[in-house]
Design a protein around this motif. Structure first.
Motif, PDB file in Angstrom:
ATOM      1  N   THR A   1      32.376  75.134  58.422  1.00  0.00           N
ATOM      2  CA  THR A   1      31.984  76.169  59.161  1.00  0.00           C
ATOM      3  C   THR A   1      32.596  76.008  60.437  1.00  0.00           C
ATOM      4  OG1 THR A   1      29.763  75.986  59.427  1.00  0.00           O
ATOM      5  CG2 THR A   1      30.535  77.494  57.242  1.00  0.00           C
ATOM      6  N   GLY A   2      31.546  77.481  61.373  1.00  0.00           N
ATOM      7  CA  GLY A   2      32.169  77.090  62.686  1.00  0.00           C
ATOM      8  C   GLY A   2      30.858  76.495  63.825  1.00  0.00           C
ATOM      9  N   GLY A   3      29.621  76.436  62.542  1.00  0.00           N
ATOM     10  CA  GLY A   3      27.926  75.819  62.451  1.00  0.00           C
ATOM     11  C   GLY A   3      27.813  74.488  61.955  1.00  0.00           C
ATOM     12  N   ASP A   4      28.058  73.936  61.290  1.00  0.00           N
ATOM     13  CA  ASP A   4      27.515  72.699  60.122  1.00  0.00           C
ATOM     14  C   ASP A   4      27.166  71.787  61.278  1.00  0.00           C
ATOM     15  OD1 ASP A   4      28.917  73.569  57.760  1.00  0.00           O
ATOM     16  OD2 ASP A   4      30.985  73.770  59.714  1.00  0.00           O
ATOM     17  N   VAL A   5      26.208  70.750  61.060  1.00  0.00           N
ATOM     18  CA  VAL A   5      25.203  70.432  61.518  1.00  0.00           C
ATOM     19  C   VAL A   5      24.820  69.029  60.062  1.00  0.00           C
ATOM     20  CG1 VAL A   5      24.632  70.988  63.617  1.00  0.00           C
ATOM     21  CG2 VAL A   5      22.732  71.361  61.560  1.00  0.00           C
ATOM     22  N   ALA A   6      25.231  67.425  61.281  1.00  0.00           N
ATOM     23  CA  ALA A   6      24.551  66.395  59.904  1.00  0.00           C
ATOM     24  C   ALA A   6      23.313  66.599  60.720  1.00  0.00           C
ATOM     25  CB  ALA A   6      25.601  64.862  60.004  1.00  0.00           C
ATOM     26  N   ILE A   7      22.449  65.658  59.716  1.00  0.00           N
ATOM     27  CA  ILE A   7      20.669  65.624  59.933  1.00  0.00           C
ATOM     28  C   ILE A   7      20.849  64.072  59.395  1.00  0.00           C
ATOM     29  CG2 ILE A   7      18.819  65.954  58.929  1.00  0.00           C
ATOM     30  CD1 ILE A   7      20.746  69.212  58.922  1.00  0.00           C
ATOM     31  N   HIS A   8      20.374  62.996  60.300  1.00  0.00           N
ATOM     32  CA  HIS A   8      20.284  62.158  60.358  1.00  0.00           C
ATOM     33  C   HIS A   8      18.565  61.492  60.712  1.00  0.00           C
ATOM     34  CE1 HIS A   8      21.569  57.453  62.255  1.00  0.00           C
ATOM     35  NE2 HIS A   8      20.757  57.913  60.584  1.00  0.00           N
ATOM     36  N   PHE A   9      18.294  61.136  59.876  1.00  0.00           N
ATOM     37  CA  PHE A   9      16.610  60.575  59.328  1.00  0.00           C
ATOM     38  C   PHE A   9      16.963  58.661  60.015  1.00  0.00           C
ATOM     39  CE2 PHE A   9      16.765  63.790  56.398  1.00  0.00           C
ATOM     40  CZ  PHE A   9      15.668  64.143  56.936  1.00  0.00           C
ATOM     41  N   GLU A  10      16.732  59.197  61.973  1.00  0.00           N
ATOM     42  CA  GLU A  10      17.494  57.194  62.256  1.00  0.00           C
ATOM     43  C   GLU A  10      16.647  56.426  61.610  1.00  0.00           C
ATOM     44  OE1 GLU A  10      17.000  58.014  66.772  1.00  0.00           O
ATOM     45  OE2 GLU A  10      19.317  59.468  66.414  1.00  0.00           O
ATOM     46  N   GLN A  11      15.234  55.879  61.538  1.00  0.00           N
ATOM     47  CA  GLN A  11      14.686  54.973  61.017  1.00  0.00           C
ATOM     48  C   GLN A  11      15.195  54.727  59.051  1.00  0.00           C
ATOM     49  OE1 GLN A  11      13.095  56.924  62.980  1.00  0.00           O
ATOM     50  NE2 GLN A  11      13.653  54.928  64.435  1.00  0.00           N
TER      51      GLN A  11
ATOM     52  N   ARG B   1      25.954  78.454  66.499  1.00  0.00           N
ATOM     53  CA  ARG B   1      26.585  79.625  65.046  1.00  0.00           C
ATOM     54  C   ARG B   1      27.019  80.049  64.308  1.00  0.00           C
ATOM     55  NH1 ARG B   1      32.652  80.854  65.692  1.00  0.00           N
ATOM     56  NH2 ARG B   1      32.862  81.919  64.335  1.00  0.00           N
ATOM     57  N   SER B   2      25.783  78.883  63.614  1.00  0.00           N
ATOM     58  CA  SER B   2      25.257  79.061  62.055  1.00  0.00           C
ATOM     59  C   SER B   2      24.189  80.241  62.366  1.00  0.00           C
ATOM     60  CB  SER B   2      24.436  78.023  62.007  1.00  0.00           C
ATOM     61  OG  SER B   2      23.836  77.939  60.479  1.00  0.00           O
ATOM     62  N   SER B   3      23.685  80.222  63.505  1.00  0.00           N
ATOM     63  CA  SER B   3      22.405  81.710  63.687  1.00  0.00           C
ATOM     64  C   SER B   3      22.971  82.661  63.944  1.00  0.00           C
ATOM     65  CB  SER B   3      21.656  81.493  64.647  1.00  0.00           C
ATOM     66  OG  SER B   3      20.656  82.252  65.303  1.00  0.00           O
ATOM     67  N   GLU B   4      24.194  82.337  64.537  1.00  0.00           N
ATOM     68  CA  GLU B   4      25.381  83.928  64.594  1.00  0.00           C
ATOM     69  C   GLU B   4      26.190  84.382  63.377  1.00  0.00           C
ATOM     70  OE1 GLU B   4      27.925  81.806  67.974  1.00  0.00           O
ATOM     71  OE2 GLU B   4      26.072  82.819  68.946  1.00  0.00           O
ATOM     72  N   ASN B   5      26.682  83.417  62.330  1.00  0.00           N
ATOM     73  CA  ASN B   5      26.218  83.859  61.452  1.00  0.00           C
ATOM     74  C   ASN B   5      26.381  84.397  59.500  1.00  0.00           C
ATOM     75  OD1 ASN B   5      30.091  82.813  61.836  1.00  0.00           O
ATOM     76  ND2 ASN B   5      28.812  80.472  61.149  1.00  0.00           N
TER      77      ASN B   5
ATOM     78  N   ALA C   1      26.578  92.273  54.657  1.00  0.00           N
ATOM     79  CA  ALA C   1      25.999  92.524  52.971  1.00  0.00           C
ATOM     80  C   ALA C   1      24.596  93.592  53.536  1.00  0.00           C
ATOM     81  CB  ALA C   1      25.306  91.607  52.397  1.00  0.00           C
ATOM     82  N   LYS C   2      24.358  94.371  54.547  1.00  0.00           N
ATOM     83  CA  LYS C   2      23.210  95.129  54.915  1.00  0.00           C
ATOM     84  C   LYS C   2      22.927  94.561  54.281  1.00  0.00           C
ATOM     85  CE  LYS C   2      26.302  99.520  55.326  1.00  0.00           C
ATOM     86  NZ  LYS C   2      27.132  98.779  55.687  1.00  0.00           N
ATOM     87  N   ALA C   3      21.404  93.219  54.497  1.00  0.00           N
ATOM     88  CA  ALA C   3      20.564  92.283  53.934  1.00  0.00           C
ATOM     89  C   ALA C   3      19.736  92.191  54.687  1.00  0.00           C
ATOM     90  CB  ALA C   3      21.021  91.142  52.852  1.00  0.00           C
ATOM     91  N   ALA C   4      18.433  91.286  54.446  1.00  0.00           N
ATOM     92  CA  ALA C   4      17.718  90.749  55.200  1.00  0.00           C
ATOM     93  C   ALA C   4      17.878  89.286  55.067  1.00  0.00           C
ATOM     94  CB  ALA C   4      15.771  91.149  54.477  1.00  0.00           C
ATOM     95  N   THR C   5      17.691  89.009  56.325  1.00  0.00           N
ATOM     96  CA  THR C   5      17.393  87.839  55.922  1.00  0.00           C
ATOM     97  C   THR C   5      16.900  86.960  56.923  1.00  0.00           C
ATOM     98  OG1 THR C   5      19.834  86.340  56.577  1.00  0.00           O
ATOM     99  CG2 THR C   5      19.089  87.932  58.513  1.00  0.00           C
ATOM    100  N   THR C   6      16.538  85.690  56.725  1.00  0.00           N
ATOM    101  CA  THR C   6      15.290  85.351  58.179  1.00  0.00           C
ATOM    102  C   THR C   6      15.966  84.397  59.023  1.00  0.00           C
ATOM    103  OG1 THR C   6      13.490  85.535  56.540  1.00  0.00           O
ATOM    104  CG2 THR C   6      13.401  84.323  58.397  1.00  0.00           C
ATOM    105  N   LEU C   7      16.032  84.474  60.196  1.00  0.00           N
ATOM    106  CA  LEU C   7      17.325  83.674  61.404  1.00  0.00           C
ATOM    107  C   LEU C   7      16.059  82.278  61.510  1.00  0.00           C
ATOM    108  CD1 LEU C   7      18.831  86.845  63.225  1.00  0.00           C
ATOM    109  CD2 LEU C   7      20.099  84.978  61.757  1.00  0.00           C
ATOM    110  N   PRO C   8      17.089  81.273  62.811  1.00  0.00           N
ATOM    111  CA  PRO C   8      16.029  80.746  62.567  1.00  0.00           C
ATOM    112  C   PRO C   8      15.780  81.410  64.480  1.00  0.00           C
ATOM    113  CG  PRO C   8      18.258  80.558  63.144  1.00  0.00           C
ATOM    114  CD  PRO C   8      18.599  81.328  62.379  1.00  0.00           C
TER     115      PRO C   8
END
Length: 202
Positions: free
Chosen positions: A149-159, A103-107, A115-122
């Motif tokens: 948003t509808g596309g948030d993620v939490a990033i866990h550095f486990e160690q 959903r982050s990529s779609e958003n 915005a009629k702007a260029a972007t770099t997608l995942p």
């Protein structure tokens, strides 16, 4: 009649300094302008969370190059907002892959079209969770549901036991509830409660 003298224009504020702050076990944060960037720098891996803006990303990149000769193994976008993805294009040549929630990529794509702007997608997207192991660190990105948003993620550095929350945690003002991007006030409260219970207290 003589013209009144024009008021002096205030001087533009100097740009904030680029600051790298180590936290623990090869993981740290970068501040300059926009969302806080997370990083892992070790002999076995180089990973970055978010990219701020096109004008601050070169300072991030220069600091990373001073710390490691490695190419960026992964750039993870915590969500699509420009202060988290605006530097993607700068980091793209130095990164093997860019990863985000679907959903982050779609958003991000919809935002660029409006915005009629260029972007770099995942390059890589996922619906629920994604992980990678770099040397002795495992990094896991998880989508807990609609929140900021509808596309948030939490990033866990486990160690290292560090969780990067993007804008899921806001302590500097009223939270931005991006409804058109799939946000949910009730969802956000539930997401915070779920994460607090799921991640270690430290």
């Amino acid at each position: 009649l003589s013209a009144a003298p024009s008021a002096a224009q205030p001087a533009a504020a100097p740009p904030a300094p680029a600051v790298f702050t180590p936290l623990r076990r090869n993981v740290g944060i970068f501040h300059q302008r926009g969302g806080t960037i997370g990083w892992l720098v070790s002999s076995d891996g180089l990973l970055v969370v978010d990219s701020q803006f096109a004008d601050t990303a070169p300072n991030l990149l220069a600091g990373l190059k001073a710390r490691s000769p490695r190419q960026i193994d992964v750039l993870i976008n915590s969500h699509h907002h420009p202060d988290h993805t605006g530097g993607n294009g700068v980091l793209r040549p130095a990164a093997k892959q860019i990863v985000a929630h679907v959903r982050s990529s779609e958003n991000q794509k919809a935002q660029a079209e409006r915005a009629k702007a260029a972007t770099t997608l995942p390059d890589v997207t996922f619906p629920d969770s994604w992980s990678v192991t770099l040397g002795d660190e495992t990094i896991r990105a998880k989508h807990w549901g609609p929140a900021h948003t509808g596309g948030d993620v939490a990033i866990h550095f486990e160690q290292a036991n560090i969780v990067h929350l993007g804008d899921l945690l806001n302590n500097r003002g009223y939270p931005n509830v991006d409804g058109p991007a799939g946000a949910s006030v009730h969802g956000w409260m539930q997401v915070l409660e779920k994460m607090a219970a799921a991640y270690p207290a430290d």
